[in-house]
Design a protein around this motif. Structure first.
Motif, PDB file in Angstrom:
ATOM      1  N   TYR A  65     -19.810  40.772 100.082  1.00  0.00           N
ATOM      2  CA  TYR A  65     -20.078  41.501  98.846  1.00  0.00           C
ATOM      3  C   TYR A  65     -20.779  40.588  97.851  1.00  0.00           C
ATOM      4  CZ  TYR A  65     -16.699  44.874 100.664  1.00  0.00           C
ATOM      5  OH  TYR A  65     -16.037  45.795 101.447  1.00  0.00           O
ATOM      6  N   VAL A  66     -21.868  41.107  97.260  1.00  0.00           N
ATOM      7  CA  VAL A  66     -22.678  40.324  96.328  1.00  0.00           C
ATOM      8  C   VAL A  66     -22.959  41.172  95.087  1.00  0.00           C
ATOM      9  CG1 VAL A  66     -24.918  39.204  95.955  1.00  0.00           C
ATOM     10  CG2 VAL A  66     -23.757  38.979  98.170  1.00  0.00           C
ATOM     11  N   ILE A  75     -33.702  39.610  87.626  1.00  0.00           N
ATOM     12  CA  ILE A  75     -32.907  39.954  88.794  1.00  0.00           C
ATOM     13  C   ILE A  75     -33.759  40.620  89.876  1.00  0.00           C
ATOM     14  CG2 ILE A  75     -30.974  41.379  89.579  1.00  0.00           C
ATOM     15  CD1 ILE A  75     -30.279  38.754  88.113  1.00  0.00           C
ATOM     16  N   LEU A  76     -34.876  41.197  89.497  1.00  0.00           N
ATOM     17  CA  LEU A  76     -35.778  41.769  90.507  1.00  0.00           C
ATOM     18  C   LEU A  76     -36.254  40.678  91.465  1.00  0.00           C
ATOM     19  CD1 LEU A  76     -37.916  44.132  88.228  1.00  0.00           C
ATOM     20  CD2 LEU A  76     -35.862  44.690  89.573  1.00  0.00           C
ATOM     21  N   TYR A  77     -36.480  39.485  90.948  1.00  0.00           N
ATOM     22  CA  TYR A  77     -36.895  38.367  91.792  1.00  0.00           C
ATOM     23  C   TYR A  77     -35.733  37.866  92.652  1.00  0.00           C
ATOM     24  CZ  TYR A  77     -40.980  38.350  88.738  1.00  0.00           C
ATOM     25  OH  TYR A  77     -42.112  38.727  88.055  1.00  0.00           O
ATOM     26  N   VAL A  78     -34.528  37.961  92.128  1.00  0.00           N
ATOM     27  CA  VAL A  78     -33.346  37.602  92.916  1.00  0.00           C
ATOM     28  C   VAL A  78     -33.235  38.523  94.127  1.00  0.00           C
ATOM     29  CG1 VAL A  78     -30.818  37.570  92.931  1.00  0.00           C
ATOM     30  CG2 VAL A  78     -32.071  36.585  90.999  1.00  0.00           C
ATOM     31  N   VAL A  79     -33.408  39.812  93.905  1.00  0.00           N
ATOM     32  CA  VAL A  79     -33.325  40.776  95.008  1.00  0.00           C
ATOM     33  C   VAL A  79     -34.406  40.500  96.043  1.00  0.00           C
ATOM     34  CG1 VAL A  79     -33.499  43.226  95.619  1.00  0.00           C
ATOM     35  CG2 VAL A  79     -32.223  42.541  93.579  1.00  0.00           C
ATOM     36  N   SER A 136     -32.182  37.205 104.221  1.00  0.00           N
ATOM     37  CA  SER A 136     -31.144  37.764 105.092  1.00  0.00           C
ATOM     38  C   SER A 136     -31.545  39.111 105.664  1.00  0.00           C
ATOM     39  CB  SER A 136     -29.837  37.926 104.305  1.00  0.00           C
ATOM     40  OG  SER A 136     -28.842  38.546 105.091  1.00  0.00           O
ATOM     41  N   THR A 137     -31.157  39.319 106.919  1.00  0.00           N
ATOM     42  CA  THR A 137     -31.319  40.633 107.559  1.00  0.00           C
ATOM     43  C   THR A 137     -29.950  41.228 107.872  1.00  0.00           C
ATOM     44  OG1 THR A 137     -31.444  39.560 109.736  1.00  0.00           O
ATOM     45  CG2 THR A 137     -33.531  40.003 108.585  1.00  0.00           C
ATOM     46  N   ASN A 138     -28.915  40.671 107.261  1.00  0.00           N
ATOM     47  CA  ASN A 138     -27.540  41.137 107.487  1.00  0.00           C
ATOM     48  C   ASN A 138     -27.312  42.461 106.772  1.00  0.00           C
ATOM     49  OD1 ASN A 138     -24.818  41.553 107.751  1.00  0.00           O
ATOM     50  ND2 ASN A 138     -24.193  39.574 106.918  1.00  0.00           N
ATOM     51  N   GLN A 139     -27.303  43.532 107.526  1.00  0.00           N
ATOM     52  CA  GLN A 139     -27.145  44.870 106.955  1.00  0.00           C
ATOM     53  C   GLN A 139     -25.707  45.184 106.560  1.00  0.00           C
ATOM     54  OE1 GLN A 139     -29.747  47.026 106.231  1.00  0.00           O
ATOM     55  NE2 GLN A 139     -30.935  45.192 106.738  1.00  0.00           N
ATOM     56  N   ASN A 140     -24.792  44.279 106.869  1.00  0.00           N
ATOM     57  CA  ASN A 140     -23.395  44.526 106.541  1.00  0.00           C
ATOM     58  C   ASN A 140     -23.021  44.118 105.118  1.00  0.00           C
ATOM     59  OD1 ASN A 140     -22.687  45.527 109.142  1.00  0.00           O
ATOM     60  ND2 ASN A 140     -22.620  43.418 109.919  1.00  0.00           N
ATOM     61  N   ILE A 141     -23.919  43.408 104.450  1.00  0.00           N
ATOM     62  CA  ILE A 141     -23.629  42.989 103.075  1.00  0.00           C
ATOM     63  C   ILE A 141     -23.696  44.200 102.150  1.00  0.00           C
ATOM     64  CG2 ILE A 141     -24.299  41.511 101.152  1.00  0.00           C
ATOM     65  CD1 ILE A 141     -25.591  39.630 103.116  1.00  0.00           C
ATOM     66  N   LYS A 142     -22.700  44.316 101.289  1.00  0.00           N
ATOM     67  CA  LYS A 142     -22.672  45.373 100.278  1.00  0.00           C
ATOM     68  C   LYS A 142     -22.996  44.742  98.924  1.00  0.00           C
ATOM     69  CE  LYS A 142     -21.183  48.486 103.227  1.00  0.00           C
ATOM     70  NZ  LYS A 142     -21.062  47.619 104.420  1.00  0.00           N
ATOM     71  N   ALA A 173     -34.586  49.832  96.843  1.00  0.00           N
ATOM     72  CA  ALA A 173     -36.001  49.626  97.178  1.00  0.00           C
ATOM     73  C   ALA A 173     -36.182  48.476  98.166  1.00  0.00           C
ATOM     74  CB  ALA A 173     -36.802  49.355  95.902  1.00  0.00           C
ATOM     75  N   ALA A 174     -35.259  47.520  98.133  1.00  0.00           N
ATOM     76  CA  ALA A 174     -35.333  46.372  99.047  1.00  0.00           C
ATOM     77  C   ALA A 174     -34.723  46.684 100.406  1.00  0.00           C
ATOM     78  CB  ALA A 174     -34.632  45.169  98.424  1.00  0.00           C
ATOM     79  N   GLY A 175     -34.216  47.898 100.580  1.00  0.00           N
ATOM     80  CA  GLY A 175     -33.606  48.264 101.851  1.00  0.00           C
ATOM     81  C   GLY A 175     -32.202  47.718 102.023  1.00  0.00           C
ATOM     82  N   LEU A 176     -31.567  47.333 100.911  1.00  0.00           N
ATOM     83  CA  LEU A 176     -30.214  46.811 100.939  1.00  0.00           C
ATOM     84  C   LEU A 176     -29.228  47.922 100.592  1.00  0.00           C
ATOM     85  CD1 LEU A 176     -31.005  43.477  99.041  1.00  0.00           C
ATOM     86  CD2 LEU A 176     -30.960  43.863 101.515  1.00  0.00           C
ATOM     87  N   THR A 177     -27.942  47.638 100.760  1.00  0.00           N
ATOM     88  CA  THR A 177     -26.926  48.680 100.598  1.00  0.00           C
ATOM     89  C   THR A 177     -26.129  48.487  99.311  1.00  0.00           C
ATOM     90  OG1 THR A 177     -26.684  48.815 102.997  1.00  0.00           O
ATOM     91  CG2 THR A 177     -24.930  49.797 101.653  1.00  0.00           C
ATOM     92  N   PRO A 178     -26.308  49.370  98.320  1.00  0.00           N
ATOM     93  CA  PRO A 178     -25.519  49.261  97.094  1.00  0.00           C
ATOM     94  C   PRO A 178     -24.216  50.048  97.196  1.00  0.00           C
ATOM     95  CG  PRO A 178     -27.162  50.958  96.808  1.00  0.00           C
ATOM     96  CD  PRO A 178     -27.329  50.436  98.228  1.00  0.00           C
ATOM     97  N   ILE A 179     -23.194  49.577  96.505  1.00  0.00           N
ATOM     98  CA  ILE A 179     -21.967  50.365  96.350  1.00  0.00           C
ATOM     99  C   ILE A 179     -21.546  50.267  94.884  1.00  0.00           C
ATOM    100  CG2 ILE A 179     -21.205  49.972  98.725  1.00  0.00           C
ATOM    101  CD1 ILE A 179     -19.076  48.042  97.572  1.00  0.00           C
ATOM    102  N   ASP A 180     -20.841  51.292  94.427  1.00  0.00           N
ATOM    103  CA  ASP A 180     -20.363  51.288  93.048  1.00  0.00           C
ATOM    104  C   ASP A 180     -19.222  50.286  92.877  1.00  0.00           C
ATOM    105  OD1 ASP A 180     -22.157  53.274  92.387  1.00  0.00           O
ATOM    106  OD2 ASP A 180     -20.711  54.894  92.783  1.00  0.00           O
TER     107      ASP A 180
END
Length: 277
Positions: free
Chosen positions: A27-28, A36-40, A47-53, A67-74
């Motif tokens: 979790y990150v 933060i756009l540059y951080v993303v 990383s290509t780890n799709q398990n990171i939330k 937009a970066a293809g990453l997985t957000p959670i609330d």
């Protein structure tokens, strides 16, 4: 000038991610603001780890994660007692003790929630945000308040020494005050330049405001006590390392700040050697 600032942000983000992002993290936290756009972008490249939330602090950062293809959670979807491996965020100003002013983008409540849930909060900024004391150049402390209490809070802030606290308006005046994602208002409260803990130790009144001088933490606590205040845009006190050692979840203060400089280099400010990575 604009290109120099953006390049500085990118360089700082890339180095911060290189030194603090673990591709095997679970979790990150992802803060708000243009830096933060540059951080993303840097995380996506690392990383290509799709398990990171990823836990964003607002609408903008959630859209950047998507937009970066990453997985957000609330934030409120985090498992009970789950701590973020790291949280990245920006700041409006940072002093020599790593205290921060945040909330220029009106996301300070979510930003503080995420910072305090992380093992470590890493701040990324450009050279303009690097000051020895808070409120050196940044004009005011952002404070998130219940709309019903705005006049009460303004009166209380004046009693604490704020010269002209005002409700922040939308950039289109006809739209009225800015509303946060909690549908609260933001009051921007100017104060004299704030004291560090070291300054307060030398001040006859200890930075308690009686002589018009406030230490960062003391002012933050005084404002937070005002009825109607949800959160204060001062990030101070313990960092994540100190909080963990004290048996707590996390801290408001960053363990390290990465300032992108005009010459393309990056200045790293930490308070202890064990915070450098």
């Amino acid at each position: 000038m604009a290109d120099t600032v953006e390049q500085a942000k990118r360089k700082a983000a890339e180095q911060a991610v290189k030194e603090h992002f673990d591709p095997e993290a679970r979790y990150v936290g992802i803060g708000s603001g243009t830096t933060i756009l540059y951080v993303v972008d840097a995380i996506k490249a690392a990383s290509t780890n799709q398990n990171i939330k990823f836990v964003p602090t607002g609408y903008q950062s959630k859209q950047a994660v998507l937009a970066a293809g990453l997985t957000p959670i609330d934030f409120d979807s985090l498992p009970t007692n789950q701590v973020l491996d790291v949280a990245f965020d920006g700041a409006d100003e940072v002093d020599e003790d790593l205290n921060c002013v945040k909330g220029g983008g009106a996301c300070l409540f979510q930003e503080k929630l995420v910072a305090e849930r992380a093992k470590k909060f890493v701040c990324v900024a450009d050279y303009r945000k690097d000051q020895s004391r808070l409120l050196t150049k940044w004009p005011a402390i952002p404070i998130e308040v219940a709309p019903l209490a705005r006049y009460t809070v303004i009166a209380a802030l004046k009693a604490l020494g704020s010269s002209n606290p005002v409700v922040r308006d939308d950039y289109m005046a006809k739209a009225g005050p800015i509303r946060t994602e909690q549908y609260f208002f933001i009051i921007d409260a100017p104060f004299p330049t704030l004291l560090t803990t070291g300054d307060a130790a030398k001040d006859p009144n200890g930075g308690d405001g009686t002589d018009g001088k406030w230490e960062v933490g003391k002012l933050s606590r005084a404002i937070k006590k005002i009825t109607g205040v949800l959160e204060v845009g001062l990030f101070c006190g313990m960092d994540g390392v100190e909080a963990t050692r004290a048996g707590l979840t996390g801290g408001q203060k960053p363990v390290a700040v990465y300032f992108g400089l005009q010459d393309g280099s990056v200045k790293v400010r930490t308070t202890r050697k064990d915070e450098a990575a």
